[in-house]
Design a protein around this motif. Structure first.
Motif, PDB file in Angstrom:
ATOM      1  N   GLU A  11      30.332  62.257  38.458  1.00 20.95           N
ATOM      2  CA  GLU A  11      30.497  60.895  37.928  1.00 20.95           C
ATOM      3  C   GLU A  11      29.159  60.161  37.860  1.00 20.95           C
ATOM      4  N   THR A  12      28.236  60.465  38.772  1.00 20.84           N
ATOM      5  CA  THR A  12      26.939  59.780  38.801  1.00 20.84           C
ATOM      6  C   THR A  12      25.931  60.396  37.835  1.00 20.84           C
ATOM      7  N   GLY A  13      26.279  61.508  37.190  1.00 19.11           N
ATOM      8  CA  GLY A  13      25.368  62.170  36.255  1.00 19.11           C
ATOM      9  C   GLY A  13      24.546  63.270  36.895  1.00 19.11           C
ATOM     10  N   ALA A  14      24.710  63.473  38.197  1.00 19.38           N
ATOM     11  CA  ALA A  14      24.009  64.571  38.869  1.00 19.38           C
ATOM     12  C   ALA A  14      24.671  65.892  38.460  1.00 19.38           C
ATOM     13  N   LEU A  15      23.899  66.965  38.517  1.00 19.26           N
ATOM     14  CA  LEU A  15      24.411  68.279  38.148  1.00 19.26           C
ATOM     15  C   LEU A  15      24.524  69.159  39.381  1.00 19.26           C
ATOM     16  N   GLU A  16      25.705  69.733  39.580  1.00 16.44           N
ATOM     17  CA  GLU A  16      25.913  70.722  40.635  1.00 16.44           C
ATOM     18  C   GLU A  16      25.895  72.081  39.945  1.00 16.44           C
ATOM     19  N   VAL A  17      25.028  72.982  40.400  1.00 13.12           N
ATOM     20  CA  VAL A  17      24.787  74.235  39.690  1.00 13.12           C
ATOM     21  C   VAL A  17      25.085  75.427  40.588  1.00 13.12           C
ATOM     22  N   THR A  18      25.815  76.395  40.024  1.00 13.67           N
ATOM     23  CA  THR A  18      26.022  77.676  40.710  1.00 13.67           C
ATOM     24  C   THR A  18      25.664  78.798  39.744  1.00 13.67           C
ATOM     25  N   VAL A  19      25.155  79.892  40.296  1.00 13.90           N
ATOM     26  CA  VAL A  19      24.870  81.102  39.525  1.00 13.90           C
ATOM     27  C   VAL A  19      25.665  82.222  40.170  1.00 13.90           C
ATOM     28  N   ASP A  20      26.600  82.774  39.424  1.00 20.98           N
ATOM     29  CA  ASP A  20      27.506  83.814  39.937  1.00 20.98           C
ATOM     30  C   ASP A  20      28.173  83.366  41.230  1.00 20.98           C
ATOM     31  N   GLY A  21      28.566  82.087  41.295  1.00 16.87           N
ATOM     32  CA  GLY A  21      29.291  81.550  42.439  1.00 16.87           C
ATOM     33  C   GLY A  21      28.434  81.047  43.582  1.00 16.87           C
ATOM     34  N   ALA A  47      14.590  82.298  34.277  1.00 16.12           N
ATOM     35  CA  ALA A  47      13.234  82.806  34.572  1.00 16.12           C
ATOM     36  C   ALA A  47      12.353  82.660  33.333  1.00 16.12           C
ATOM     37  N   ASP A  48      12.243  81.417  32.860  1.00 15.34           N
ATOM     38  CA  ASP A  48      11.470  81.084  31.653  1.00 15.34           C
ATOM     39  C   ASP A  48      11.946  81.857  30.435  1.00 15.34           C
ATOM     40  N   ARG A  49      13.254  81.942  30.284  1.00 12.01           N
ATOM     41  CA  ARG A  49      13.923  82.559  29.126  1.00 12.01           C
ATOM     42  C   ARG A  49      13.717  84.075  29.038  1.00 12.01           C
ATOM     43  N   THR A  50      13.448  84.715  30.174  1.00  8.95           N
ATOM     44  CA  THR A  50      13.301  86.173  30.158  1.00  8.95           C
ATOM     45  C   THR A  50      14.604  86.872  30.536  1.00  8.95           C
ATOM     46  N   VAL A  51      15.614  86.093  30.973  1.00  5.20           N
ATOM     47  CA  VAL A  51      16.910  86.645  31.352  1.00  5.20           C
ATOM     48  C   VAL A  51      17.989  85.919  30.562  1.00  5.20           C
ATOM     49  N   ALA A  52      18.867  86.652  29.903  1.00  2.00           N
ATOM     50  CA  ALA A  52      19.983  86.040  29.185  1.00  2.00           C
ATOM     51  C   ALA A  52      21.048  85.615  30.199  1.00  2.00           C
ATOM     52  N   VAL A  53      21.676  84.457  29.974  1.00  3.70           N
ATOM     53  CA  VAL A  53      22.716  83.960  30.871  1.00  3.70           C
ATOM     54  C   VAL A  53      23.848  83.340  30.069  1.00  3.70           C
ATOM     55  N   ARG A  54      25.024  83.310  30.683  1.00  3.54           N
ATOM     56  CA  ARG A  54      26.170  82.598  30.117  1.00  3.54           C
ATOM     57  C   ARG A  54      26.255  81.262  30.829  1.00  3.54           C
ATOM     58  N   ILE A  55      26.259  80.160  30.077  1.00  5.38           N
ATOM     59  CA  ILE A  55      26.258  78.811  30.637  1.00  5.38           C
ATOM     60  C   ILE A  55      27.619  78.173  30.393  1.00  5.38           C
ATOM     61  N   GLU A  56      28.140  77.535  31.418  1.00  2.00           N
ATOM     62  CA  GLU A  56      29.375  76.760  31.295  1.00  2.00           C
ATOM     63  C   GLU A  56      29.088  75.382  31.883  1.00  2.00           C
ATOM     64  N   VAL A  57      29.226  74.339  31.052  1.00  2.00           N
ATOM     65  CA  VAL A  57      28.993  72.966  31.502  1.00  2.00           C
ATOM     66  C   VAL A  57      30.343  72.275  31.585  1.00  2.00           C
ATOM     67  N   ARG A  58      30.673  71.777  32.780  1.00  2.00           N
ATOM     68  CA  ARG A  58      31.934  71.065  33.007  1.00  2.00           C
ATOM     69  C   ARG A  58      31.615  69.580  33.159  1.00  2.00           C
ATOM     70  N   GLU A  59      31.995  68.802  32.167  1.00  2.00           N
ATOM     71  CA  GLU A  59      31.722  67.364  32.182  1.00  2.00           C
ATOM     72  C   GLU A  59      32.706  66.655  33.112  1.00  2.00           C
ATOM     73  N   SER A  60      32.326  65.457  33.554  1.00  2.00           N
ATOM     74  CA  SER A  60      33.168  64.693  34.476  1.00  2.00           C
ATOM     75  C   SER A  60      34.470  64.239  33.819  1.00  2.00           C
ATOM     76  N   ASP A  61      34.524  64.191  32.476  1.00  7.11           N
ATOM     77  CA  ASP A  61      35.753  63.796  31.777  1.00  7.11           C
ATOM     78  C   ASP A  61      36.719  64.964  31.603  1.00  7.11           C
ATOM     79  N   GLY A  62      36.349  66.156  32.102  1.00  6.34           N
ATOM     80  CA  GLY A  62      37.217  67.324  32.033  1.00  6.34           C
ATOM     81  C   GLY A  62      36.888  68.272  30.890  1.00  6.34           C
ATOM     82  N   SER A  63      36.031  67.862  29.955  1.00  9.33           N
ATOM     83  CA  SER A  63      35.675  68.759  28.854  1.00  9.33           C
ATOM     84  C   SER A  63      34.729  69.847  29.360  1.00  9.33           C
ATOM     85  N   VAL A  64      34.807  70.993  28.708  1.00 10.23           N
ATOM     86  CA  VAL A  64      34.007  72.152  29.112  1.00 10.23           C
ATOM     87  C   VAL A  64      33.302  72.705  27.881  1.00 10.23           C
ATOM     88  N   PHE A  65      32.006  73.002  28.024  1.00 10.40           N
ATOM     89  CA  PHE A  65      31.204  73.593  26.967  1.00 10.40           C
ATOM     90  C   PHE A  65      30.632  74.903  27.492  1.00 10.40           C
TER      91      PHE A  65
END
Length: 167
Positions: A11-21, A47-65
């Motif tokens: 809700e405050t705009g901070a990001l909580e981040v996990t990589v593979d849990g 790692a400065d774009r040397t590793v491909a990753v799958r990103i999931e962003v969960r917004e505070s309003d419930g939407s997911v990208f």
């Protein structure tokens, strides 16, 4: 398997981040990931774009990208100015211009990404749904000597597959 990055926006705009849990903390103590540090976060996770990753962003309003961040080819280091350049001798062969072969196909969705297999290149469909790939024969020489003589054009969106014999 691609690393799975989950970014939850609070809700405050901070990001909580996990990589593979597992939690992925920010580089500095007391500072958190924010929308303003999203680019730095992506650089750190990939790692400065040397590793491909799958990103999931969960917004505070419930939407997911979701998105895939593709790795880019590393840029070879430039030779230092202190390194002497090797003089060209009369025995050094000049780099030859590539001999190109054109492969065409149709039935693709306009603008879609087309895979060119023996996967040596990619191309895009034209505004009319046609595709064209220009291949450097010198890169294929060894493959052609081994009896490989076909190219596949694969539409990533349409699923259209065109198989063409090389001349």
């Amino acid at each position: 398997m691609l690393p799975h990055v989950v970014i939850t926006v609070t809700e405050t705009g901070a990001l909580e981040v996990t990589v593979d849990g597992a939690a992925f903390p920010p580089p500095a103590e007391g500072q958190g990931w924010t929308r303003g540090t999203f680019g730095e976060l992506m650089d750190a996770v990939t790692a400065d774009r040397t590793v491909a990753v799958r990103i999931e962003v969960r917004e505070s309003d419930g939407s997911v990208f979701t998105d895939l961040i593709h790795a880019r080819k590393p840029t070879p280091p430039q030779p230092a100015e202190t390194e002497p350049r090797q003089p060209r001798s009369k025995h050094t062969k000049a780099k030859q211009a590539p001999e190109l072969v054109e492969v065409t196909g149709e039935g693709f969705v306009p603008g879609e990404d087309i895979a060119v297999a023996l996967i040596v290149a990619h191309t895009d469909a034209t505004g009319t749904g046609h595709a064209r790939a220009r291949l450097d024969v010198s890169r294929l020489a060894g493959l052609l000597d081994d009896g490989v003589g076909e190219v596949v054009l694969l539409g990533r969106v349409s699923g259209t597959v065109q198989v063409r014999r090389l001349p």
